[in-house]
Scaffold this active site. Structure first.
Site, PDB file in Angstrom:
ATOM      1  N   ARG A  78      -0.711  -0.717   8.998  1.00  0.00           N
ATOM      2  CA  ARG A  78      -2.088  -0.543   8.548  1.00  0.00           C
ATOM      3  C   ARG A  78      -2.999  -1.568   9.214  1.00  0.00           C
ATOM      4  O   ARG A  78      -4.161  -1.297   9.519  1.00  0.00           O
ATOM      5  CB  ARG A  78      -2.147  -0.686   7.025  1.00  0.00           C
ATOM      6  CG  ARG A  78      -3.558  -0.585   6.480  1.00  0.00           C
ATOM      7  CD  ARG A  78      -3.585  -0.468   4.987  1.00  0.00           C
ATOM      8  NE  ARG A  78      -4.904  -0.703   4.424  1.00  0.00           N
ATOM      9  CZ  ARG A  78      -5.819   0.239   4.240  1.00  0.00           C
ATOM     10  NH1 ARG A  78      -5.565   1.472   4.584  1.00  0.00           N
ATOM     11  NH2 ARG A  78      -6.998  -0.065   3.719  1.00  0.00           N
TER      12      ARG A  78
ATOM     13  N   ILE B 230      -4.892  -2.710  -8.673  1.00  0.00           N
ATOM     14  CA  ILE B 230      -5.296  -2.560  -7.263  1.00  0.00           C
ATOM     15  C   ILE B 230      -4.725  -1.291  -6.617  1.00  0.00           C
ATOM     16  O   ILE B 230      -5.437  -0.543  -5.963  1.00  0.00           O
ATOM     17  CB  ILE B 230      -4.863  -3.790  -6.418  1.00  0.00           C
ATOM     18  CG1 ILE B 230      -5.214  -5.105  -7.129  1.00  0.00           C
ATOM     19  CG2 ILE B 230      -5.436  -3.729  -5.000  1.00  0.00           C
ATOM     20  CD1 ILE B 230      -6.621  -5.583  -7.046  1.00  0.00           C
TER      21      ILE B 230
ATOM     22  N   ARG C  51      -4.222   4.631   0.771  1.00  0.00           N
ATOM     23  CA  ARG C  51      -4.722   3.484   1.546  1.00  0.00           C
ATOM     24  C   ARG C  51      -5.894   3.974   2.396  1.00  0.00           C
ATOM     25  O   ARG C  51      -5.805   4.062   3.615  1.00  0.00           O
ATOM     26  CB  ARG C  51      -3.631   2.880   2.435  1.00  0.00           C
ATOM     27  CG  ARG C  51      -2.322   2.512   1.764  1.00  0.00           C
ATOM     28  CD  ARG C  51      -2.371   1.311   0.855  1.00  0.00           C
ATOM     29  NE  ARG C  51      -2.741   0.038   1.425  1.00  0.00           N
ATOM     30  CZ  ARG C  51      -1.914  -0.855   1.940  1.00  0.00           C
ATOM     31  NH1 ARG C  51      -0.651  -0.603   1.998  1.00  0.00           N
ATOM     32  NH2 ARG C  51      -2.351  -2.020   2.386  1.00  0.00           N
ATOM     33  N   PRO C  52      -7.020   4.280   1.729  1.00  0.00           N
ATOM     34  CA  PRO C  52      -8.153   4.800   2.503  1.00  0.00           C
ATOM     35  C   PRO C  52      -8.739   3.730   3.419  1.00  0.00           C
ATOM     36  O   PRO C  52      -8.498   2.544   3.226  1.00  0.00           O
ATOM     37  CB  PRO C  52      -9.164   5.201   1.426  1.00  0.00           C
ATOM     38  CG  PRO C  52      -8.787   4.456   0.216  1.00  0.00           C
ATOM     39  CD  PRO C  52      -7.329   4.121   0.314  1.00  0.00           C
ATOM     40  N   ILE C  53      -9.522   4.161   4.423  1.00  0.00           N
ATOM     41  CA  ILE C  53     -10.191   3.188   5.299  1.00  0.00           C
ATOM     42  C   ILE C  53     -11.702   3.417   5.291  1.00  0.00           C
ATOM     43  O   ILE C  53     -12.406   3.008   6.199  1.00  0.00           O
ATOM     44  CB  ILE C  53      -9.630   3.230   6.746  1.00  0.00           C
ATOM     45  CG1 ILE C  53      -9.756   4.639   7.359  1.00  0.00           C
ATOM     46  CG2 ILE C  53      -8.199   2.768   6.814  1.00  0.00           C
ATOM     47  CD1 ILE C  53      -9.634   4.628   8.872  1.00  0.00           C
ATOM     48  N   ASP C  54     -12.181   4.095   4.227  1.00  0.00           N
ATOM     49  CA  ASP C  54     -13.607   4.435   4.174  1.00  0.00           C
ATOM     50  C   ASP C  54     -14.516   3.211   4.294  1.00  0.00           C
ATOM     51  O   ASP C  54     -15.587   3.275   4.905  1.00  0.00           O
ATOM     52  CB  ASP C  54     -13.913   5.212   2.879  1.00  0.00           C
ATOM     53  CG  ASP C  54     -13.412   4.487   1.645  1.00  0.00           C
ATOM     54  OD1 ASP C  54     -12.281   3.955   1.680  1.00  0.00           O
ATOM     55  OD2 ASP C  54     -14.145   4.419   0.650  1.00  0.00           O
TER      56      ASP C  54
ATOM     57  N   CYS D  50       2.415   0.353   3.951  1.00  0.00           N
ATOM     58  CA  CYS D  50       3.288   0.485   2.775  1.00  0.00           C
ATOM     59  C   CYS D  50       2.896   1.685   1.933  1.00  0.00           C
ATOM     60  O   CYS D  50       1.711   2.012   1.828  1.00  0.00           O
ATOM     61  CB  CYS D  50       3.078  -0.719   1.855  1.00  0.00           C
ATOM     62  SG  CYS D  50       4.205  -2.041   2.085  1.00  0.00           S
TER      63      CYS D  50
HETATM   64  N1  EPU Z   1      -9.699   0.377  -0.487  1.00  0.00           N
HETATM   65  C1  EPU Z   1     -10.526   1.463  -0.376  1.00  0.00           C
HETATM   66  N2  EPU Z   1     -11.117   1.710   0.841  1.00  0.00           N
HETATM   67  C2  EPU Z   1     -10.901   0.933   1.920  1.00  0.00           C
HETATM   68  C3  EPU Z   1     -10.051  -0.186   1.810  1.00  0.00           C
HETATM   69  C4  EPU Z   1      -9.456  -0.445   0.586  1.00  0.00           C
HETATM   70  O1  EPU Z   1     -10.723   2.193  -1.341  1.00  0.00           O
HETATM   71  O2  EPU Z   1     -11.469   1.229   2.990  1.00  0.00           O
HETATM   72  C5  EPU Z   1      -9.047   0.100  -1.776  1.00  0.00           C
HETATM   73  C6  EPU Z   1      -7.524   0.252  -1.696  1.00  0.00           C
HETATM   74  O3  EPU Z   1      -7.129   1.594  -1.872  1.00  0.00           O
HETATM   75  C7  EPU Z   1      -7.057  -0.637  -2.806  1.00  0.00           C
HETATM   76  C8  EPU Z   1      -8.101  -1.748  -2.812  1.00  0.00           C
HETATM   77  O4  EPU Z   1      -9.227  -1.268  -2.100  1.00  0.00           O
HETATM   78  O5  EPU Z   1      -7.124   0.052  -4.034  1.00  0.00           O
HETATM   79  C9  EPU Z   1      -7.635  -3.036  -2.194  1.00  0.00           C
HETATM   80  O6  EPU Z   1      -7.047  -2.814  -0.948  1.00  0.00           O
HETATM   81  P1  EPU Z   1      -7.261  -3.833   0.254  1.00  0.00           P
HETATM   82  O7  EPU Z   1      -8.074  -3.158   1.298  1.00  0.00           O
HETATM   83  O8  EPU Z   1      -7.727  -5.154  -0.245  1.00  0.00           O
HETATM   84  O9  EPU Z   1      -5.813  -3.984   0.811  1.00  0.00           O
HETATM   85  P2  EPU Z   1      -5.499  -4.300   2.297  1.00  0.00           P
HETATM   86  O10 EPU Z   1      -6.575  -5.126   2.864  1.00  0.00           O
HETATM   87  O11 EPU Z   1      -5.075  -3.071   2.997  1.00  0.00           O
HETATM   88  C10 EPU Z   1      -4.292  -6.588   1.895  1.00  0.00           C
HETATM   89  C11 EPU Z   1      -2.916  -7.110   2.144  1.00  0.00           C
HETATM   90  C12 EPU Z   1      -1.963  -6.431   1.168  1.00  0.00           C
HETATM   91  C13 EPU Z   1      -2.414  -6.739  -0.262  1.00  0.00           C
HETATM   92  C14 EPU Z   1      -3.861  -6.272  -0.457  1.00  0.00           C
HETATM   93  C15 EPU Z   1      -4.429  -6.639  -1.813  1.00  0.00           C
HETATM   94  C16 EPU Z   1      -2.938  -7.609   4.512  1.00  0.00           C
HETATM   95  C17 EPU Z   1      -2.456  -7.267   5.869  1.00  0.00           C
HETATM   96  N3  EPU Z   1      -2.531  -6.827   3.518  1.00  0.00           N
HETATM   97  O12 EPU Z   1      -4.195  -5.189   2.131  1.00  0.00           O
HETATM   98  O13 EPU Z   1      -0.697  -6.999   1.393  1.00  0.00           O
HETATM   99  O14 EPU Z   1      -1.584  -6.085  -1.184  1.00  0.00           O
HETATM  100  O15 EPU Z   1      -4.697  -6.875   0.562  1.00  0.00           O
HETATM  101  O16 EPU Z   1      -4.417  -8.006  -1.978  1.00  0.00           O
HETATM  102  O17 EPU Z   1      -3.654  -8.586   4.347  1.00  0.00           O
HETATM  103  C18 EPU Z   1       1.625  -7.061   1.366  1.00  0.00           C
HETATM  104  O18 EPU Z   1       1.519  -8.167   1.941  1.00  0.00           O
HETATM  105  O19 EPU Z   1       2.701  -6.618   0.904  1.00  0.00           O
HETATM  106  C19 EPU Z   1       0.431  -6.243   1.245  1.00  0.00           C
HETATM  107  C20 EPU Z   1       0.474  -4.929   0.991  1.00  0.00           C
END
Ligand code: EPU
Length: 419
Positions: free
Chosen positions: A92, A328, A121-124, A116
């Site tokens: 991701r 989350i 895991r949207p990217i909006d 994972c």
């Molecule tokens: N979300 C959206 N839209 C988006 C991005 C996120 O709706 O464009 C939502 C997600 O669906 C979720 C929430 O926002 O419900 C939080 O997701 P976030 O984007 O913060 O997660 P991430 O940045 O993809 C990072 C860590 C994760 C950790 C999460 C939450 C990295 C590389 N990954 O992911 O780490 O669980 O923040 O703290 O920094 C791990 O290390 O096992 C892991 C999954």
């Protein structure tokens, strides 16, 4: 496929040094593409997720050298700005390359990012944020195309707090003319650390580590040397492991401030510990642990979602009923079925809430590791369960923890990696 064979229950003892942070390294690697010259990253954990990210940047043409925990990245030989679905599907965090590549090439294509299976895991927010900065974003058959049509600093309010979207927009805006203000930004230590690194390279970023980040774009950054902060998720995991196995473990090379929310839960459970600037000593007594009543995952500095699975294993050993509320991710509680197969008493109320009744005696079983954090939770469960636990699919665990079996064996754990 490799598996862990674990004999429990086993009391451990000794000292364990925490590795560099996976999620800090996954942000620092794309940042190398923003800076002129060769970036040197130290204390980089040698784990699969980091190797995958390095493999992606090598496939794009960057020159990567690895020497133990030091990685150098020279992006000057990068020839491609097309992150194929095959590459983006591996991680991701590949989405974090979009901004830096866009600034270098003016255009980037990427397949939908993988990652994972812990929920949608949207990217909006990445897409909306990029659009706010003047990037043209188009859907393609394979994923997305980004074009740098009219880049300019802007104010963007994140509808949800997102760690990697905050990091991505912050690093991109660091090189876009004008002032960018990111509101409702993630406050995780990895965000603050990335900002400090970029500022060392010449960026002008203020407020990282709070929920409003101010960025004044500069047109040049110079590459430098940066040390990865200690992994707070590994720190918390070892602290939980120590409490769950009733072992006296000293966790070193860590920042206790980064796991304050976990230590507060320990206080409520009656788990003894001491801490210094860069260590935590867990000293469990023979007394029963109390249920903390309720545990809610939250963005930093709240209780980290990534520590929720290990903590839930510990909660099976506490007296009383605990509500675990995962706010989350909607797919991060399904592993409780595996714990129930081992003898736990957990009711999954809905995808976000589970009720853990403790204390329960766990029994060794043949199980599979569902994802990184649920996988490590199963290792802890195996170490407190009676009998043998066989844990399959440890590829997932190796994505986030370096040399785990050898490090645990050095503490006295009976754990073997079988191919
Ligand atoms: N979300 C959206 N839209 C988006 C991005 C996120 O709706 O464009 C939502 C997600 O669906 C979720 C929430 O926002 O419900 C939080 O997701 P976030 O984007 O913060 O997660 P991430 O940045 O993809 C990072 C860590 C994760 C950790 C999460 C939450 C990295 C590389 N990954 O992911 O780490 O669980 O923040 O703290 O920094 C791990 O290390 O096992 C892991 C999954």
């Amino acid at each position: 496929m490799s598996k862990f064979v674990i004999q429990g229950p086993q009391e451990l003892a000794g000292e364990i040094a925490v590795a560099g942070a996976k999620n800090a390294a996954l942000a620092a690697i794309p940042a190398a593409f923003l800076c002129g010259g060769i970036t040197t990253l130290t204390n980089v954990p040698r784990i699969r997720d980091v190797e995958t990210m390095l493999e992606i940047v090598q496939k794009l043409g960057a020159n990567v050298k690895k020497d133990g925990h030091t990685v150098t990245i020279d992006p000057s030989s990068t020839v491609s700005h097309h992150i194929t679905p095959e590459l983006s599907g591996k991680a991701r965090s590949s989405i974090m390359l979009v901004g830096p590549l866009l600034l270098a090439f003016g255009e980037v294509t990427i397949g939908h990012p993988g990652g994972c299976i812990i929920g949608r895991r949207p990217i909006d927010q990445f897409l909306e944020g990029f659009r706010a900065l003047g990037v043209k974003v188009e859907d393609t058959d394979e994923g997305y195309k980004f074009s740098a049509s009219n880049l300019k600093g802007a104010t963007y309010f994140f509808p949800f707090v997102s760690v990697t979207a905050t990091e991505t927009l912050m690093m991109t805006a660091a090189r876009i003319a004008g002032v960018t203000i990111l509101k409702n930004a993630a406050c995780e230590p990895e965000v603050k650390d990335l900002a400090q690194y970029l500022n060392r390279c010449g960026a002008k970023i203020e407020g990282a580590g709070t929920n409003t980040i101010y960025i004044e774009g500069v047109n040049k950054l110079s590459a430098g040397k940066w040390e990865m902060i200690p992994d707070r998720l590994e720190t918390g995991m070892f602290a939980v492991l120590s409490a769950a196995t009733r072992s006296r473990l000293r966790v070193t090379n860590c920042n206790p401030e980064h796991v304050e929310s976990l230590l507060t839960i320990f206080d409520r459970m009656g788990i003894n510990y001491a801490k210094g600037n860069d260590w935590i000593l867990i000293e469990p007594s023979k007394k029963a642990y109390k249920s903390p009543g309720k545990v809610i995952t939250h963005e930093y500095p709240g209780f980290a979602t990534d520590l929720q699975p290990p903590l839930t294993v510990l909660l099976t050993q506490a007296e009383g009923l605990t509500l675990v509320h995962e706010t989350i991710f909607e797919g991060r509680l399904f592993y409780v079925d595996l714990l129930n197969r081992m003898g736990a008493s957990i009711i999954l109320c809905d995808p976000h809430r589970a009720l853990v009744q403790g204390p329960t005696n766990l029994r060794g079983k043949k199980i599979e590791s569902p994802d990184i954090r649920a996988g490590i939770a199963m290792v802890i469960a195996g170490l407190i369960a009676s009998g043998e636990t066989t844990l399959d699919n440890i590829y997932q665990i190796e994505r986030g923890y370096e040399n785990l079996d050898a490090r645990l064996a050095a503490l006295g754990a009976k754990i073997e990696r079988v191919s």
